[in-house]
Write a protein that holds these residues in place. Structure first.
Motif, PDB file in Angstrom:
ATOM      1  N   UNK A  15      40.729  22.644  45.384  1.00 51.21           N
ATOM      2  CA  UNK A  15      41.350  21.747  46.364  1.00 51.21           C
ATOM      3  C   UNK A  15      41.138  22.286  47.781  1.00 51.21           C
ATOM      4  N   UNK A  16      41.203  23.611  47.934  1.00 51.74           N
ATOM      5  CA  UNK A  16      40.984  24.224  49.239  1.00 51.74           C
ATOM      6  C   UNK A  16      39.580  23.913  49.753  1.00 51.74           C
ATOM      7  N   UNK A  17      38.607  23.912  48.851  1.00 50.47           N
ATOM      8  CA  UNK A  17      37.229  23.585  49.242  1.00 50.47           C
ATOM      9  C   UNK A  17      37.145  22.171  49.791  1.00 50.47           C
ATOM     10  N   UNK A  18      37.891  21.227  49.177  1.00 54.53           N
ATOM     11  CA  UNK A  18      37.887  19.848  49.680  1.00 54.53           C
ATOM     12  C   UNK A  18      38.386  19.804  51.123  1.00 54.53           C
ATOM     13  N   UNK A  19      39.410  20.607  51.418  1.00 55.62           N
ATOM     14  CA  UNK A  19      39.915  20.659  52.792  1.00 55.62           C
ATOM     15  C   UNK A  19      38.886  21.278  53.740  1.00 55.62           C
ATOM     16  N   UNK A  20      38.127  22.241  53.248  1.00 49.55           N
ATOM     17  CA  UNK A  20      37.067  22.821  54.078  1.00 49.55           C
ATOM     18  C   UNK A  20      36.012  21.780  54.420  1.00 49.55           C
ATOM     19  N   UNK A  21      35.697  20.926  53.448  1.00 48.03           N
ATOM     20  CA  UNK A  21      34.713  19.862  53.686  1.00 48.03           C
ATOM     21  C   UNK A  21      35.211  18.933  54.788  1.00 48.03           C
ATOM     22  N   UNK A  22      36.474  18.551  54.713  1.00 49.74           N
ATOM     23  CA  UNK A  22      37.045  17.664  55.729  1.00 49.74           C
ATOM     24  C   UNK A  22      37.006  18.293  57.111  1.00 49.74           C
ATOM     25  N   UNK A  23      37.129  19.606  57.160  1.00 50.51           N
ATOM     26  CA  UNK A  23      37.124  20.319  58.443  1.00 50.51           C
ATOM     27  C   UNK A  23      35.722  20.755  58.862  1.00 50.51           C
ATOM     28  N   UNK A  24      34.717  20.323  58.089  1.00 49.33           N
ATOM     29  CA  UNK A  24      33.316  20.667  58.378  1.00 49.33           C
ATOM     30  C   UNK A  24      33.161  22.175  58.575  1.00 49.33           C
ATOM     31  N   UNK A  25      33.643  22.916  57.588  1.00 45.17           N
ATOM     32  CA  UNK A  25      33.602  24.376  57.633  1.00 45.17           C
ATOM     33  C   UNK A  25      32.178  24.875  57.855  1.00 45.17           C
ATOM     34  N   UNK A  26      32.023  25.805  58.795  1.00 47.18           N
ATOM     35  CA  UNK A  26      30.683  26.221  59.217  1.00 47.18           C
ATOM     36  C   UNK A  26      30.316  27.640  58.807  1.00 47.18           C
ATOM     37  N   UNK A  27      31.152  28.268  57.992  1.00 54.05           N
ATOM     38  CA  UNK A  27      30.833  29.629  57.568  1.00 54.05           C
ATOM     39  C   UNK A  27      30.371  29.687  56.124  1.00 54.05           C
ATOM     40  N   UNK A  28      30.565  30.848  55.497  1.00 57.74           N
ATOM     41  CA  UNK A  28      30.150  31.063  54.115  1.00 57.74           C
ATOM     42  C   UNK A  28      31.368  31.323  53.232  1.00 57.74           C
ATOM     43  N   UNK A  29      31.188  31.099  51.927  1.00 61.44           N
ATOM     44  CA  UNK A  29      32.226  31.362  50.939  1.00 61.44           C
ATOM     45  C   UNK A  29      31.756  32.400  49.929  1.00 61.44           C
ATOM     46  N   UNK A  30      32.702  33.212  49.457  1.00 59.20           N
ATOM     47  CA  UNK A  30      32.521  34.007  48.251  1.00 59.20           C
ATOM     48  C   UNK A  30      33.704  33.676  47.344  1.00 59.20           C
TER      49      UNK A  30
END
Length: 546
Positions: free
Chosen positions: A75-90
């Protein structure tokens, strides 16, 4: 939070999201020991989102636990998509590797840059290995996907804003650089470097893909000429869209462009990625078959990840099989990925195709593929896509790295080669794949190999070479093998040189014509390793006896 400049990892902002306070402290300590000091920790997804919404910039990297109450990692990833997250994930989790792999694919589907996943319990070694493959740079992070118009892309093509980068492909057995894949980037006047996934589909949907492909090829050919003047002569691989293949004129126009630049189709590999289904299978197969007849090398790229299927391998005469990076990177640690890698490799070998492992990102990936029968490797461990002007210096650095670190035994083995070599064999064969296979087999038998793609090339070679034996295809594009044999037999120098004529036609008339023209032996295609070696030895025995 402040943004990080490319490569400045120690100054990167890192956000750690995990509901376990002990895990937060552990990760913070491990990261601090490894030189990362700008670390923020959160016990929940909601508090992490508050930090993101109030910070001037996104963090360069987020460590994200999948198993959290109230708001899990997905669910957190979905929020990152909405915020156009510009970094990386691990991603981190105590779940099994199958669940972690599925979550990683989901993140990739959302077009968020992901470094990888780690299974708990975490160790300093596993984190260090993961971070070693992370580079906070534009080249690796696609960032926000801005929507462009067809008019903007057409203008970019016309104004020369499309710039080629070149990623090396190396031979796994020696480290030798075997070619360069051409990768296009859009150098946008205001948005900076725009990656191809932001404009290739746009080009396909608006009849701009042919113009784009010809522009990429034109730039690559001009660069190839400049490199040749510096003594760098490497084959090129060009990515081709299914939309390009839907045009009956494409094969002729593409080959004409290459010939006009002084290159031959055999110097160019066309990499076919099936990002969309064929519009008209008949036209596509027509174009691909004609390209193959013109002696282009065809590679199937990213097999198993798009619309490509076993039917395409059955119907299209591919020479090269590129195993997608999702089946390579991390295969040494993930049994599921290794199964996909092994299956792809076995399939390609059964079809007698050259195999390239993409996505070799670190030392462990390199060591893994080196232990397999794979032919070539490509990936960030070898080199990121390079600007043209940096290639010469990279080549010097890579050769030194090969000599010093990756293949320290090569210098020794090469120095011993002349003592073991049995002599030089000239292979005259216009089919690139056949030429490679024959060369590989005879080289492994101890012969030195020189090759030519046609009779004209062969005659130029023979001005300065007296081979032990000539392996000669009968069907050549200029003079055929029989005509060349007659010319050789008419000279005193090559009157008794063993010549093995090779042909796909195995009837009495063809054999008699070959022997009458002066061939020492006749070898019918297809043949296996033993048949080739036996025929070469037999031809040499005949001449020695005489």
């Amino acid at each position: 939070m402040t943004s990080t400049s490319p490569g400045s990892k120690s100054a990167a902002d890192i956000l750690v999201v995990d509901d376990d306070p002990f895990m937060l402290k552990l990760l913070q300590r491990i990261l601090s020991v490894q030189g990362y000091h700008r670390i923020t920790t959160c016990l929940s997804g909601a508090s992490a989102l508050d930090i993101l919404d109030n910070a001037p910039h996104h963090p360069a990297l987020i460590f994200l636990d999948l198993n959290m109450p109230e708001m899990d990692g997905i669910e957190f990833v979905r929020h990152l998509v909405q915020r156009q997250f510009a970094g990386h994930l691990i991603l981190i989790s105590g779940e099994d590797l199958r669940m972690l792999s599925a979550a990683q694919r989901l993140v990739e589907a959302h077009r968020i840059a992901i470094v990888g996943h780690l299974q708990k319990p975490l160790t300093p070694e596993s984190i260090a290995t993961m971070l070693a493959s992370w580079e906070p740079s534009l080249e690796q992070v696609p960032l926000v996907k801005k929507q462009y118009t067809a008019a903007e892309l057409q203008q970019a093509i016309e104004l020369g804003q499309l710039v080629n980068y070149y990623q090396p492909k190396v031979v796994l057995s020696t480290g030798r650089v075997a070619g360069l894949e051409v990768l296009v980037r859009w150098h946008h006047p205001t948005d900076g470097v725009v990656m191809p996934d932001a404009f290739i589909v746009l080009a396909e949907d608006n009849q701009l893909i042919d113009a784009l492909a010809h522009k990429v090829l034109d730039q690559a050919l001009k660069q190839h000429i400049q490199w040749a003047q510096q003594g760098i002569n490497l084959p090129l691989a060009i990515n081709i869209s299914m939309e390009n293949l839907a045009s009956l004129e494409f094969a002729d126009s593409f080959s004409a462009q290459i010939m006009a630049a002084g290159l031959l189709p055999k110097d160019i590999t066309l990499e076919i990625t099936e990002s969309r289904a064929m519009k008209d299978p008949a036209v596509t197969l027509d174009t691909l078959t004609r390209l193959r007849l013109k002696r282009f090398i065809l590679a199937i790229d990213d097999f198993g990840t798009g619309h490509s299927s076993l039917a395409q391998l059955r119907d299209i005469p591919f020479d090269e099989f590129k195993i997608d990076k999702s089946f390579v990177n991390g295969a040494w640690a993930d049994k599921r990925i290794k199964v996909m890698f092994d299956t792809s490799l076995n399939l390609a070998q059964q079809l007698h195709m050259q195999v390239v492992a993409e996505g070799v990102e670190n030392q462990r990936d390199w060591d893994f593929v080196r232990q397999t029968p794979c032919d070539y490797a490509q990936g960030y461990f070898i080199a990121k896509p390079l600007r043209a002007e940096t290639l010469p210096s990279w080549l010097a650095e890579w050769n030194e790295r090969v000599r010093r670190d990756l293949f320290p035994e090569v210098t020794t083995s090469v120095s011993k080669m002349p003592d073991k070599a049995k002599g030089t064999v000239l292979i005259v064969e216009d089919h690139e794949f056949q030429r490679r296979i024959q060369s590989k087999i005879l080289r492994e038998e101890g012969y030195t190999i020189v090759s030519a793609a046609n009779a004209v090339e062969a005659m130029k070679v023979l001005r300065n070479l007296r081979p032990l034996l000539i392996l000669l295809d009968i069907d050549l594009p200029d003079l055929d093998g029989l005509q060349l044999t007659r010319r050789l037999r008419s000279t005193a120098i090559f009157k008794h040189t063993p010549v093995v004529i090779v042909s796909g036609v195995n009837d009495k008339a063809t054999i008699e014509k070959s022997l009458s023209a002066g061939a020492t032996m006749f070898l019918a295609k297809p043949f296996d390793r033993k048949a080739l070696i036996d025929k070469v030895h037999a031809a040499l025995a005949v001449v020695n006896k005489n």
